[in-house]
Design an enzyme around this catalytic site. Structure first.
Site, PDB file in Angstrom:
ATOM      1  N   ASP A 256       9.666 -40.414  -0.567  1.00  0.00           N
ATOM      2  CA  ASP A 256       8.352 -41.028  -0.375  1.00  0.00           C
ATOM      3  C   ASP A 256       7.337 -40.346  -1.282  1.00  0.00           C
ATOM      4  OD1 ASP A 256       9.175 -42.859   1.499  1.00  0.00           O
ATOM      5  OD2 ASP A 256       8.696 -41.576   3.207  1.00  0.00           O
TER       6      ASP A 256
ATOM      7  N   THR B  89      20.896 -48.033  -8.164  1.00  0.00           N
ATOM      8  CA  THR B  89      20.773 -48.756  -6.909  1.00  0.00           C
ATOM      9  C   THR B  89      20.170 -50.149  -7.142  1.00  0.00           C
ATOM     10  OG1 THR B  89      18.548 -47.938  -6.446  1.00  0.00           O
ATOM     11  CG2 THR B  89      20.398 -46.576  -5.718  1.00  0.00           C
ATOM     12  N   LYS B  90      20.327 -51.029  -6.151  1.00  0.00           N
ATOM     13  CA  LYS B  90      19.720 -52.354  -6.227  1.00  0.00           C
ATOM     14  C   LYS B  90      18.199 -52.239  -6.347  1.00  0.00           C
ATOM     15  CE  LYS B  90      23.313 -54.781  -3.603  1.00  0.00           C
ATOM     16  NZ  LYS B  90      23.617 -55.559  -2.379  1.00  0.00           N
TER      17      LYS B  90
ATOM     18  N   GLU C 277      16.506 -49.786  -7.702  1.00  0.00           N
ATOM     19  CA  GLU C 277      16.147 -49.340  -9.039  1.00  0.00           C
ATOM     20  C   GLU C 277      16.361 -50.447 -10.064  1.00  0.00           C
ATOM     21  OE1 GLU C 277      17.198 -45.711 -12.175  1.00  0.00           O
ATOM     22  OE2 GLU C 277      18.157 -45.807 -10.202  1.00  0.00           O
TER      23      GLU C 277
END
Length: 248
Positions: A151, A226-227, A229
């Site tokens: 985060d 990743t999806k 990214e």
């Protein structure tokens, strides 16, 4: 990888000093989010957790005994839904992986997928990462610690919640073996600059980036895309990787 909530650092809002306590007045770097559990996620927590799950109550770990062998060890803080960690554990059966995540749906999904793939080289904490590092992992026990897309807490008043602080980095240094790597990635440039500042000032670390790309490194092939990214790349969003080595 925690879901981002989406600044050059100044002395008044920048990272806390190296002597700042890690648990500062109860300040946490994450927010527990409510969410529905799928059948597979529930199965992971109920059926797979007893075999692959760990808690603070288990105390300081002997990782050779935990995994039943001596092998390279990688820990990832905030693995989100676990896709990246599962892919790494599948690609590298000769490496042991420790995942740390507080959100139940992500923990359940990772456990379910690990079971379906028959992975024996992964263990999971559903605990605060600082507590796990302090109380459960021995000194000089990790070859790599990964912190992917934490985060960013982009508002200036929330910068104190960012997990990357000098005291946190010093704790990681003690858990890494000499020559071990701290690998961070973020899609927020302000947080990338913050990370670079903290790490440049951190004793015992050296940046592995080349002079041409410093302080960042090109995305390593060993970090799965990743999806999240990939979608960001299609939208033209930047991603910054930093890899620092423990020298002492």
């Amino acid at each position: 990888m925690s879901d981002p909530q989406r600044d050059t650092v100044t002395s008044s809002t920048g990272p806390e000093g190296p002597d700042a306590p890690l648990h500062r007045r109860g300040i946490k770097s994450y927010v527990l989010r409510a969410g529905r559990m799928t059948q597979a996620q529930t199965r992971g927590l109920e059926e797979v957790w007893p075999r692959l799950g760990l808690t603070l109550a288990d105390g300081r770990q002997d990782l050779d005994s935990l995994f039943g062998r001596r092998a390279p060890r990688v820990a990832e803080i905030g693995f989100g839904m676990g896709a990246s960690l599962i892919e790494q554990a599948t690609r590298h059966p000769d490496t042991d992986f420790l995942g740390i995540e507080v959100h139940a749906p992500g923990v359940g999904k990772l456990l379910d997928e690990a079971d379906k793939r028959g992975l024996t080289n992964i263990r999971v904490y559903r605990e605060d990462a600082l507590a796990v590092l302090e109380r459960c992992l021995p000194e000089a026990s990790l070859d790599t610690l990964q912190l992917f897309f934490p985060d960013p807490w982009p508002k200036k008043k929330h910068h104190k919640r960012r997990i990357v602080q000098p005291a946190f980095v010093e704790l990681i240094r003690t858990r890494l073996k000499p020559g071990g790597l701290l690998h961070m990635a973020t899609d927020w440039q302000g947080y990338a600059e913050w990370m670079a500042e903290v790490m440049t000032a951190a004793p015992g670390f050296v940046n592995t980036a080349s002079a041409e790309t410093a302080p960042y490194v090109p995305r390593p092939d060993f970090r799965p895309l990743t999806k999240f990214e990939a979608r960001g790349e299609r939208l033209g969003h930047g991603v910054w990787d930093l890899i620092f080595e423990r020298r002492r």
